[in-house]
Write a protein that holds these residues in place. Structure first.
Motif, PDB file in Angstrom:
ATOM      1  N   GLY A  20     -11.533  -5.916 -12.291  1.00  0.00           N
ATOM      2  CA  GLY A  20     -12.579  -6.860 -12.992  1.00  0.00           C
ATOM      3  C   GLY A  20     -12.665  -6.646 -13.949  1.00  0.00           C
ATOM      4  O   GLY A  20     -14.141  -6.343 -14.676  1.00  0.00           O
ATOM      5  N   VAL A  21     -11.566  -7.468 -15.047  1.00  0.00           N
ATOM      6  CA  VAL A  21     -11.895  -7.664 -16.205  1.00  0.00           C
ATOM      7  C   VAL A  21     -12.972  -8.971 -16.702  1.00  0.00           C
ATOM      8  O   VAL A  21     -12.426  -9.875 -16.886  1.00  0.00           O
ATOM      9  CB  VAL A  21     -10.413  -8.038 -16.781  1.00  0.00           C
ATOM     10  CG1 VAL A  21     -10.524  -8.439 -18.293  1.00  0.00           C
ATOM     11  CG2 VAL A  21      -9.467  -6.846 -17.070  1.00  0.00           C
ATOM     12  N   VAL A  22     -13.299  -8.573 -17.724  1.00  0.00           N
ATOM     13  CA  VAL A  22     -14.911  -9.237 -17.595  1.00  0.00           C
ATOM     14  C   VAL A  22     -14.148 -10.063 -19.447  1.00  0.00           C
ATOM     15  O   VAL A  22     -14.252 -11.516 -19.292  1.00  0.00           O
ATOM     16  CB  VAL A  22     -15.851  -9.050 -18.880  1.00  0.00           C
ATOM     17  CG1 VAL A  22     -17.223  -9.526 -18.551  1.00  0.00           C
ATOM     18  CG2 VAL A  22     -16.960  -8.313 -17.216  1.00  0.00           C
ATOM     19  N   GLU A  23     -14.029  -9.411 -20.337  1.00  0.00           N
ATOM     20  CA  GLU A  23     -13.064  -9.855 -21.611  1.00  0.00           C
ATOM     21  C   GLU A  23     -12.087  -9.130 -22.363  1.00  0.00           C
ATOM     22  O   GLU A  23     -12.285  -7.482 -21.885  1.00  0.00           O
ATOM     23  CB  GLU A  23     -14.366  -9.950 -22.879  1.00  0.00           C
ATOM     24  CG  GLU A  23     -15.719  -8.948 -23.353  1.00  0.00           C
ATOM     25  CD  GLU A  23     -16.488  -9.559 -23.979  1.00  0.00           C
ATOM     26  OE1 GLU A  23     -16.207 -10.808 -24.595  1.00  0.00           O
ATOM     27  OE2 GLU A  23     -17.243  -9.204 -24.303  1.00  0.00           O
TER      28      GLU A  23
ATOM     29  N   ALA B  69     -23.131   1.545 -16.321  1.00  0.00           N
ATOM     30  CA  ALA B  69     -24.119   1.329 -15.049  1.00  0.00           C
ATOM     31  C   ALA B  69     -22.953   0.272 -14.745  1.00  0.00           C
ATOM     32  O   ALA B  69     -23.736  -0.792 -15.342  1.00  0.00           O
ATOM     33  CB  ALA B  69     -25.284   1.439 -14.150  1.00  0.00           C
ATOM     34  N   GLY B  70     -21.827   0.006 -14.437  1.00  0.00           N
ATOM     35  CA  GLY B  70     -21.273  -1.066 -14.023  1.00  0.00           C
ATOM     36  C   GLY B  70     -19.924  -1.362 -14.857  1.00  0.00           C
ATOM     37  O   GLY B  70     -18.901  -2.140 -14.577  1.00  0.00           O
ATOM     38  N   VAL B  71     -20.266  -1.242 -15.761  1.00  0.00           N
ATOM     39  CA  VAL B  71     -19.414  -1.723 -17.128  1.00  0.00           C
ATOM     40  C   VAL B  71     -18.756  -0.451 -18.058  1.00  0.00           C
ATOM     41  O   VAL B  71     -18.546   0.598 -18.136  1.00  0.00           O
ATOM     42  CB  VAL B  71     -20.128  -2.629 -17.891  1.00  0.00           C
ATOM     43  CG1 VAL B  71     -19.360  -2.860 -19.378  1.00  0.00           C
ATOM     44  CG2 VAL B  71     -20.715  -3.166 -17.678  1.00  0.00           C
ATOM     45  N   MET B  72     -17.225  -0.778 -17.923  1.00  0.00           N
ATOM     46  CA  MET B  72     -16.017   0.175 -18.864  1.00  0.00           C
ATOM     47  C   MET B  72     -15.715  -0.826 -19.729  1.00  0.00           C
ATOM     48  O   MET B  72     -15.292  -1.915 -19.872  1.00  0.00           O
ATOM     49  CB  MET B  72     -14.627   0.916 -18.162  1.00  0.00           C
ATOM     50  CG  MET B  72     -15.664   1.958 -16.703  1.00  0.00           C
ATOM     51  SD  MET B  72     -14.015   1.950 -16.169  1.00  0.00           S
ATOM     52  CE  MET B  72     -13.209   3.482 -17.172  1.00  0.00           C
ATOM     53  N   VAL B  73     -15.559   0.098 -20.965  1.00  0.00           N
ATOM     54  CA  VAL B  73     -15.107  -1.012 -21.867  1.00  0.00           C
ATOM     55  C   VAL B  73     -13.640   0.684 -22.343  1.00  0.00           C
ATOM     56  O   VAL B  73     -14.067   1.757 -22.759  1.00  0.00           O
ATOM     57  CB  VAL B  73     -16.072  -0.146 -23.636  1.00  0.00           C
ATOM     58  CG1 VAL B  73     -15.020  -0.871 -24.254  1.00  0.00           C
ATOM     59  CG2 VAL B  73     -17.061  -1.473 -22.892  1.00  0.00           C
TER      60      VAL B  73
ATOM     61  N   HIS C 114      -9.728 -12.695 -27.298  1.00  0.00           N
ATOM     62  CA  HIS C 114      -9.854 -13.768 -25.982  1.00  0.00           C
ATOM     63  C   HIS C 114     -10.808 -13.459 -24.264  1.00  0.00           C
ATOM     64  O   HIS C 114     -10.202 -11.985 -24.888  1.00  0.00           O
ATOM     65  CB  HIS C 114      -8.021 -12.949 -25.163  1.00  0.00           C
ATOM     66  CG  HIS C 114      -7.149 -13.304 -26.159  1.00  0.00           C
ATOM     67  ND1 HIS C 114      -6.794 -14.287 -26.600  1.00  0.00           N
ATOM     68  CD2 HIS C 114      -6.671 -12.522 -26.982  1.00  0.00           C
ATOM     69  CE1 HIS C 114      -5.528 -14.171 -27.058  1.00  0.00           C
ATOM     70  NE2 HIS C 114      -6.000 -12.772 -27.940  1.00  0.00           N
ATOM     71  N   THR C 115     -11.089 -14.440 -24.036  1.00  0.00           N
ATOM     72  CA  THR C 115     -11.844 -13.511 -22.806  1.00  0.00           C
ATOM     73  C   THR C 115     -11.873 -14.398 -21.045  1.00  0.00           C
ATOM     74  O   THR C 115     -10.261 -14.938 -21.635  1.00  0.00           O
ATOM     75  CB  THR C 115     -13.423 -14.601 -22.573  1.00  0.00           C
ATOM     76  OG1 THR C 115     -12.848 -16.388 -22.810  1.00  0.00           O
ATOM     77  CG2 THR C 115     -13.593 -14.466 -23.868  1.00  0.00           C
ATOM     78  N   SER C 116     -11.843 -14.509 -20.461  1.00  0.00           N
ATOM     79  CA  SER C 116     -11.140 -14.242 -19.117  1.00  0.00           C
ATOM     80  C   SER C 116     -10.712 -15.508 -18.860  1.00  0.00           C
ATOM     81  O   SER C 116     -10.075 -16.494 -18.162  1.00  0.00           O
ATOM     82  CB  SER C 116     -12.005 -13.833 -18.016  1.00  0.00           C
ATOM     83  OG  SER C 116     -13.062 -14.154 -17.811  1.00  0.00           O
ATOM     84  N   ALA C 117     -12.196 -16.593 -19.062  1.00  0.00           N
ATOM     85  CA  ALA C 117     -12.050 -17.836 -19.558  1.00  0.00           C
ATOM     86  C   ALA C 117     -11.416 -18.894 -20.500  1.00  0.00           C
ATOM     87  O   ALA C 117     -11.175 -18.899 -21.595  1.00  0.00           O
ATOM     88  CB  ALA C 117     -12.931 -18.607 -19.717  1.00  0.00           C
TER      89      ALA C 117
ATOM     90  N   LEU D 127     -14.549  -3.955 -18.701  1.00  0.00           N
ATOM     91  CA  LEU D 127     -14.039  -4.463 -17.315  1.00  0.00           C
ATOM     92  C   LEU D 127     -15.315  -3.948 -16.247  1.00  0.00           C
ATOM     93  O   LEU D 127     -16.293  -2.611 -16.619  1.00  0.00           O
ATOM     94  CB  LEU D 127     -13.114  -3.470 -16.681  1.00  0.00           C
ATOM     95  CG  LEU D 127     -12.363  -2.187 -16.328  1.00  0.00           C
ATOM     96  CD1 LEU D 127     -11.970  -2.285 -15.670  1.00  0.00           C
ATOM     97  CD2 LEU D 127     -12.007  -2.518 -18.106  1.00  0.00           C
ATOM     98  N   ARG D 128     -15.672  -4.492 -15.227  1.00  0.00           N
ATOM     99  CA  ARG D 128     -16.526  -3.883 -13.951  1.00  0.00           C
ATOM    100  C   ARG D 128     -15.727  -3.486 -12.845  1.00  0.00           C
ATOM    101  O   ARG D 128     -15.027  -4.315 -12.285  1.00  0.00           O
ATOM    102  CB  ARG D 128     -17.461  -5.155 -14.173  1.00  0.00           C
ATOM    103  CG  ARG D 128     -18.762  -5.692 -14.980  1.00  0.00           C
ATOM    104  CD  ARG D 128     -19.564  -6.940 -14.422  1.00  0.00           C
ATOM    105  NE  ARG D 128     -19.802  -7.477 -15.559  1.00  0.00           N
ATOM    106  CZ  ARG D 128     -21.034  -6.805 -16.490  1.00  0.00           C
ATOM    107  NH1 ARG D 128     -21.270  -6.253 -15.567  1.00  0.00           N
ATOM    108  NH2 ARG D 128     -21.358  -7.556 -17.273  1.00  0.00           N
TER     109      ARG D 128
END
Length: 128
Positions: free
Chosen positions: A111-114, A86-90, A4-7, A60-61
């Motif tokens: 800021g969930v990216v996907e 840098a700027g991204v967490m999983v 699933h993605t944010s889109a 997320l960012r």
């Protein structure tokens, strides 16, 4: 795995042919698809009292100011931090499906990216 993605697709539109079939036909179609991959011995529908689990990975960012709050959510849900760059967490969580959904929902403001979820798995009550 189901990604699933944010889109997300438009609400109300089926994302898969199987989504339009009644439950019994969906189960039969799933069994046939699984039989193409492995020999299926038996398909069991879990009752509500069965033990169910799902895994979710969330990328997320978050802003640097939000890292403490994200860390609190990770601790509160007993999740784990898989990667920090840098700027991204999983993040990863294995829990009941409702708890996985709540985890992703509470992370959205940060800021969930996907996110990616597995299918729900589980087993029935003891003695069943």
């Amino acid at each position: 795995m189901v990604a699933h993605t944010s889109a997300s697709p438009t609400a109300g539109s089926p994302t898969n042919f199987a989504d339009t079939l009644p439950s019994a036909q969906r189960l039969e179609l799933l069994t046939k698809r699984l039989n193409r991959l492995v020999d299926v011995l038996r398909v069991v529908t879990l009752e509500l009292d069965g033990h169910r689990r799902q895994s979710v990975h969330v990328r997320l960012r978050p802003d640097s100011a939000d890292l403490v709050q994200v860390g609190e959510l990770v601790r509160w849900f007993h999740a784990e931090t898989v990667e920090i760059t840098a700027g991204v967490m999983v993040l990863h969580l294995t829990a009941a499906p409702a708890q996985c959904n709540a985890f992703v929902s509470m992370l959205r403001p940060f800021g969930v990216v996907e996110f990616m979820t597995t299918a729900v798995s589980g087993f029935g009550p003891v003695g069943a």
